[in-house]
Design a protein around this motif. Structure first.
Motif, PDB file in Angstrom:
ATOM      1  N   SER A   1      11.780  -1.112  -0.068  1.00  0.00           N
ATOM      2  CA  SER A   1      10.410  -1.142   0.431  1.00  0.00           C
ATOM      3  C   SER A   1      10.327  -2.088   1.611  1.00  0.00           C
ATOM      4  N   GLY A   2       9.108  -2.333   2.068  1.00  0.00           N
ATOM      5  CA  GLY A   2       8.900  -3.088   3.293  1.00  0.00           C
ATOM      6  C   GLY A   2       9.322  -4.549   3.213  1.00  0.00           C
ATOM      7  N   ASN A   3       9.225  -5.198   4.367  1.00  0.00           N
ATOM      8  CA  ASN A   3       9.484  -6.631   4.435  1.00  0.00           C
ATOM      9  C   ASN A   3       8.387  -7.372   3.690  1.00  0.00           C
ATOM     10  N   VAL A   4       8.647  -8.635   3.413  1.00  0.00           N
ATOM     11  CA  VAL A   4       7.574  -9.501   2.944  1.00  0.00           C
ATOM     12  C   VAL A   4       6.455  -9.367   3.977  1.00  0.00           C
ATOM     13  N   SER A   5       5.196  -9.377   3.521  1.00  0.00           N
ATOM     14  CA  SER A   5       4.130  -9.220   4.510  1.00  0.00           C
ATOM     15  C   SER A   5       3.946 -10.533   5.264  1.00  0.00           C
ATOM     16  N   THR A   6       3.615 -10.406   6.544  1.00  0.00           N
ATOM     17  CA  THR A   6       3.430 -11.604   7.376  1.00  0.00           C
ATOM     18  C   THR A   6       2.264 -12.438   6.829  1.00  0.00           C
ATOM     19  N   GLU A   7       1.238 -11.747   6.302  1.00  0.00           N
ATOM     20  CA  GLU A   7       0.078 -12.465   5.763  1.00  0.00           C
ATOM     21  C   GLU A   7       0.488 -13.347   4.566  1.00  0.00           C
ATOM     22  N   ASP A   8       1.298 -12.786   3.653  1.00  0.00           N
ATOM     23  CA  ASP A   8       1.716 -13.562   2.473  1.00  0.00           C
ATOM     24  C   ASP A   8       2.628 -14.717   2.901  1.00  0.00           C
ATOM     25  N   LEU A   9       3.508 -14.436   3.867  1.00  0.00           N
ATOM     26  CA  LEU A   9       4.416 -15.474   4.373  1.00  0.00           C
ATOM     27  C   LEU A   9       3.622 -16.630   4.979  1.00  0.00           C
ATOM     28  N   VAL A  10       2.662 -16.289   5.835  1.00  0.00           N
ATOM     29  CA  VAL A  10       1.892 -17.335   6.530  1.00  0.00           C
ATOM     30  C   VAL A  10       1.048 -18.134   5.526  1.00  0.00           C
ATOM     31  N   TYR A  11       0.497 -17.449   4.541  1.00  0.00           N
ATOM     32  CA  TYR A  11      -0.292 -18.148   3.507  1.00  0.00           C
ATOM     33  C   TYR A  11       0.588 -19.171   2.785  1.00  0.00           C
ATOM     34  N   LEU A  12       1.793 -18.752   2.419  1.00  0.00           N
ATOM     35  CA  LEU A  12       2.744 -19.661   1.757  1.00  0.00           C
ATOM     36  C   LEU A  12       3.080 -20.842   2.674  1.00  0.00           C
ATOM     37  N   LEU A  13       3.433 -20.533   3.911  1.00  0.00           N
ATOM     38  CA  LEU A  13       3.865 -21.581   4.843  1.00  0.00           C
ATOM     39  C   LEU A  13       2.756 -22.604   5.075  1.00  0.00           C
ATOM     40  N   HIS A  14       1.546 -22.127   5.303  1.00  0.00           N
ATOM     41  CA  HIS A  14       0.432 -23.059   5.532  1.00  0.00           C
ATOM     42  C   HIS A  14       0.159 -23.885   4.277  1.00  0.00           C
TER      43      HIS A  14
END
Ligand code: HMG
Ligand code: MG
Length: 300
Positions: A248-261
């Protein structure tokens, strides 16, 4: 101490759109990339110059590259498998190319019709030309934790391929968990091997996680702990590799950014704007948004 600055490489327009059933109109791809350029992202992988017989969704790559607005503070890269693709990219004035290979021969065979060794020869030739022309070259290795055809992949195999790519002067190596089978422990073992190969440092490595088994955010958290500060992701979690069945797809950028922030990292990205882009593209291609954060923000 590690820096708290993280670079997010948005690969949705390439990794995401290469694997959807519908062929998206060129204008819509351009619109997507232009919107992504306005979210604070600094790196966008725009398209690929591969054989249209192999990946019809990317057949309009030249038009896409020509059509997008090039924002000053964004680096736009393109994926190329061979000199033919590179020549097209160079004729359009591309400033950064991404070369790719894998840790298993079955995967390079299915994806690019050659062995790892032959695939590395392509990489070496492309890099040589890029070096002469001063074109930044990034590399991505597929199947770093598992292969759809061979199963488990040993970290030593990955490190060996990575060593060649570092030697030829790729500024960054993305480690691709193509089918999303890694777990945090596997990631840790992989970085032990990478460190053994480099003599300790991992600053030229990035991580490219697919979320097939739902482990991407956990894996990224572990990589962050290991010191990795560059992550690939797709807006709305689009995509997958057409030559990796079931992925399936990559990790979503939204979920990644939420985690990083949430971890106190700085990305320069405006999450609200990104969520809007994710919802826009999901509607356009008529697939449910795969980002948890995207969906959570919608229902607020
Ligand atoms: P081949 O069939 O062995 O090559 O494919 P060929 O040289 O015989 O060429 C076949 C035809 O394609 C010819 O056309 C060539 O001219 C043409 P014909 O003469 O039959 O009309 N051709 C090209 N056309 C446009 N651009 C080119 C190009 N090259 C040849 N660059 C080849 C070998 C490498 C071309 C093929 O296997 C290919 O394109 N593979 C790419 C597959 C792909 O794009 N996969 C997805 C990207 S990788 C990925 O998603 C993983 C990643 O995300 C990381 C991860 O998640 O792990 C990066
Ligand atoms: Mg991928």
């Amino acid at each position: 101490a590690f820096t708290n600055m993280v670079r997010v490489v948005e690969v949705g327009p390439r990794d995401g759109l290469q694997n959807i059933n519908a062929v998206l109109p060129t204008g819509m791809k351009i619109k997507l990339i232009n919107q992504l350029s306005q979210t604070g992202l600094r790196s966008i992988e725009v398209t690929s110059f591969v054989s249209p017989k192999w990946v019809p969704q990317m057949a309009d790559s030249s038009e896409v590259y020509k059509g997008i607005s090039k924002y000053m503070d964004v680096d736009y890269s393109v994926l190329v498998p061979n000199v033919k693709g590179l020549e097209k990219a160079l004729s359009l004035g591309v400033k950064e190319v991404v070369i790719f290979t894998a840790a298993t021969d079955s995967f390079t065979h299915h994806n690019t019709n050659c062995t790892i060794k032959e695939s590395l020869r392509h990489c070496i030739t492309i890099r040589q030309i890029c070096k002469e022309r001063k074109i930044r070259t990034r590399a991505v290795i597929s199947c770093v934790a598992g292969c759809p055809y061979e199963g488990e992949v040993k970290p030593t195999k990955v490190a060996k391929v990575a060593e060649t790519l570092l030697d030829i002067g790729c500024y960054e190596i993305g480690l691709g968990d193509t089918i999303g089978v890694a777990t945090p422990k596997k990631m840790g073992l992989l970085f032990n091997e990478i460190r053994a190969m480099t003599g300790g440092d991992i600053w030229r490595f990035a991580v490219h996680c697919h979320d097939t088994y739902g482990q991407a955010v956990a894996n990224i958290y572990e990589c962050l702990r290991q010191g990795i500060r560059v992550f690939d992701s797709s807006v709305a979690g689009l995509g997958g590799c057409p030559y990796a069945p079931g992925s399936s797809g990559n990790v979503s950028t939204e979920d990644l950014v939420y985690l990083l922030h949430g971890e106190g990292m700085e990305t320069g990205i405006d999450l609200d704007k990104l969520v809007d882009v994710g919802n826009f593209i999901s509607e356009q291609i008529c697939v449910p948004n795969r980002s948890k954060v995207g969906n959570a923000c919608l229902s607020k």
